[in-house]
Design a protein around this motif. Structure first.
Motif, PDB file in Angstrom:
ATOM      1  N   GLY A  10       8.132  32.917   5.081  1.00 31.27           N
ATOM      2  CA  GLY A  10       9.051  32.806   3.740  1.00 31.27           C
ATOM      3  C   GLY A  10       9.899  33.921   3.407  1.00 31.27           C
ATOM      4  N   TYR A  11      11.085  34.151   3.255  1.00 29.93           N
ATOM      5  CA  TYR A  11      11.953  34.962   3.280  1.00 29.93           C
ATOM      6  C   TYR A  11      12.278  35.314   1.773  1.00 29.93           C
ATOM      7  CZ  TYR A  11      12.713  35.559   8.233  1.00 29.93           C
ATOM      8  OH  TYR A  11      12.678  35.826   9.495  1.00 29.93           O
ATOM      9  N   ARG A  29      14.901  28.657  -1.410  1.00 29.05           N
ATOM     10  CA  ARG A  29      14.059  29.403  -0.667  1.00 29.05           C
ATOM     11  C   ARG A  29      14.639  29.468   0.850  1.00 29.05           C
ATOM     12  NH1 ARG A  29       8.219  27.524  -2.094  1.00 29.05           N
ATOM     13  NH2 ARG A  29       8.440  27.416  -4.362  1.00 29.05           N
ATOM     14  N   HIS A  30      14.523  30.521   1.601  1.00 27.76           N
ATOM     15  CA  HIS A  30      14.963  30.655   3.037  1.00 27.76           C
ATOM     16  C   HIS A  30      13.776  30.630   3.720  1.00 27.76           C
ATOM     17  CE1 HIS A  30      16.148  33.444   6.515  1.00 27.76           C
ATOM     18  NE2 HIS A  30      16.019  32.099   6.871  1.00 27.76           N
ATOM     19  N   ASN A  31      13.313  29.584   4.522  1.00 24.70           N
ATOM     20  CA  ASN A  31      12.153  29.937   5.228  1.00 24.70           C
ATOM     21  C   ASN A  31      12.416  29.276   6.762  1.00 24.70           C
ATOM     22  OD1 ASN A  31      10.632  29.317   2.780  1.00 24.70           O
ATOM     23  ND2 ASN A  31      11.970  27.200   2.759  1.00 24.70           N
ATOM     24  N   SER A  33      15.217  27.830  11.414  1.00 32.35           N
ATOM     25  CA  SER A  33      15.280  27.695   9.960  1.00 32.35           C
ATOM     26  C   SER A  33      15.321  26.597   9.097  1.00 32.35           C
ATOM     27  CB  SER A  33      16.359  28.599   9.457  1.00 32.35           C
ATOM     28  OG  SER A  33      16.447  29.897  10.215  1.00 32.35           O
ATOM     29  N   PHE A  34      14.794  26.410   7.840  1.00 31.25           N
ATOM     30  CA  PHE A  34      14.985  25.521   6.945  1.00 31.25           C
ATOM     31  C   PHE A  34      14.995  26.020   5.441  1.00 31.25           C
ATOM     32  CE2 PHE A  34      10.418  25.866   7.070  1.00 31.25           C
ATOM     33  CZ  PHE A  34      10.124  25.233   5.812  1.00 31.25           C
ATOM     34  N   SER A  35      15.450  25.418   4.423  1.00 27.85           N
ATOM     35  CA  SER A  35      15.709  25.788   3.052  1.00 27.85           C
ATOM     36  C   SER A  35      14.934  24.877   2.209  1.00 27.85           C
ATOM     37  CB  SER A  35      17.331  25.733   2.931  1.00 27.85           C
ATOM     38  OG  SER A  35      17.871  24.549   2.909  1.00 27.85           O
ATOM     39  N   GLY A  36      14.875  25.295   1.088  1.00 31.33           N
ATOM     40  CA  GLY A  36      14.453  24.299   0.042  1.00 31.33           C
ATOM     41  C   GLY A  36      12.741  24.742  -0.282  1.00 31.33           C
TER      42      GLY A  36
END
Length: 271
Positions: free
Chosen positions: A252-253, A261-263, A216-219
């Motif tokens: 992408g969620y 963003r939640h990716n 997971s990663f964000s942004g």
């Protein structure tokens, strides 16, 4: 699944909404003519409010699009509103089912998960623009039209998450290839008989069972952030160059228009 679209599901962030109240036959019979006339006026006002909401949502997407040098056309107003209205919360979006095989953690942080996704039908569109963000935005808009009635059933199909993009790198693995496939997992009620797209650019594909390593990663998701995440996942997995299997998946969620963003990055296991 083929290498062009092997495992590939953002979704939309919610805005608007409201509860629906059932009106019975007894309620209608108790209304006076004046009350019914007032109701007609309210319906007209409601129609105007709906158009205002469409314009507001379209303007918001157009503002986001301009940041990424993407034009969001006027005909996206209805799909944007429908997708927003029908996905008021995360509960309204079906998550792609998978079986968790293992999870690797360190100091409370999840380094990666190993998952198995079963055979499923996906709607896929391949796009090639100057930047990754332009490509994914244009691909997602095509899929939005398909989800929102531009299909052989004529009905809204329902949102699933994640929306995925299938990406590759150049020979030196220093940059992403321009061609990207954006894909949408068909909701469970449509898996057996997927509605056919009206857009000839969208193809229906059945992908076989696949094992993925997910991190997971964000942004934001752009070429720079994706290349960094690819490098980090390779390091976490301890993979050598000859064990890195392409294509990669960006899952992408949340909507491309979302600020936070939640990716996830997915690697396919070489079977």
């Amino acid at each position: 699944m083929d290498q062009g679209c092997r495992m590939s599901g953002g979704g939309g962030d919610s805005q608007g909404g409201g509860s629906r109240v059932a009106i019975t036959l007894e309620d209608l019979e108790s209304f006076t003519e004046d009350q019914l006339s007032d109701g007609d006026e309210n319906l007209e006002e409601g129609g105007a409010m709906e158009e205002d909401e469409q314009d507001r949502l379209l303007n918001y997407w157009q503002d986001i699009g301009r940041i990424h040098q993407v034009t969001v056309p006027q005909d996206m107003a209805a799909p944007i509103q429908q997708l927003t209205t029908n996905t008021e919360s995360a509960r309204d979006r079906q998550e792609i089912p998978f079986n968790l095989i293992t999870r690797k953690e360190k100091c409370g942080e999840v380094l990666y998960e190993k998952r198995r996704y079963e055979k499923a039908n996906w709607a896929c569109v391949t796009v090639q623009e100057e930047t990754y963000e332009q490509t994914t935005c244009l691909g997602f808009m095509k899929l939005m039209r398909y989800i929102c009635q531009q299909n052989s059933s004529g009905h809204y199909l329902g949102m699933t998450v994640p929306i995925v993009t299938v990406v590759r790198t150049n020979e030196s693995r220093s940059a992403l290839s321009r061609e990207v496939t954006v894909a949408y997992y068909l909701p469970s009620p449509h898996q057996a008989q997927p509605p056919q797209p009206m857009d000839p650019d969208i193809t229906m594909q059945e992908w076989p069972p696949t094992v993925v390593y997910s991190r997971s990663f964000s942004g934001v998701t752009n070429e720079h952030s994706i290349m960094n995440e690819l490098t980090m996942l390779v390091e976490v997995l301890g993979l050598s160059e000859d064990r890195v299997c392409e294509p990669f998946i960006v899952a992408g969620y949340t909507s491309p228009a979302a600020a936070n963003r939640h990716n996830e990055i997915w690697f396919l296991e070489r079977l």
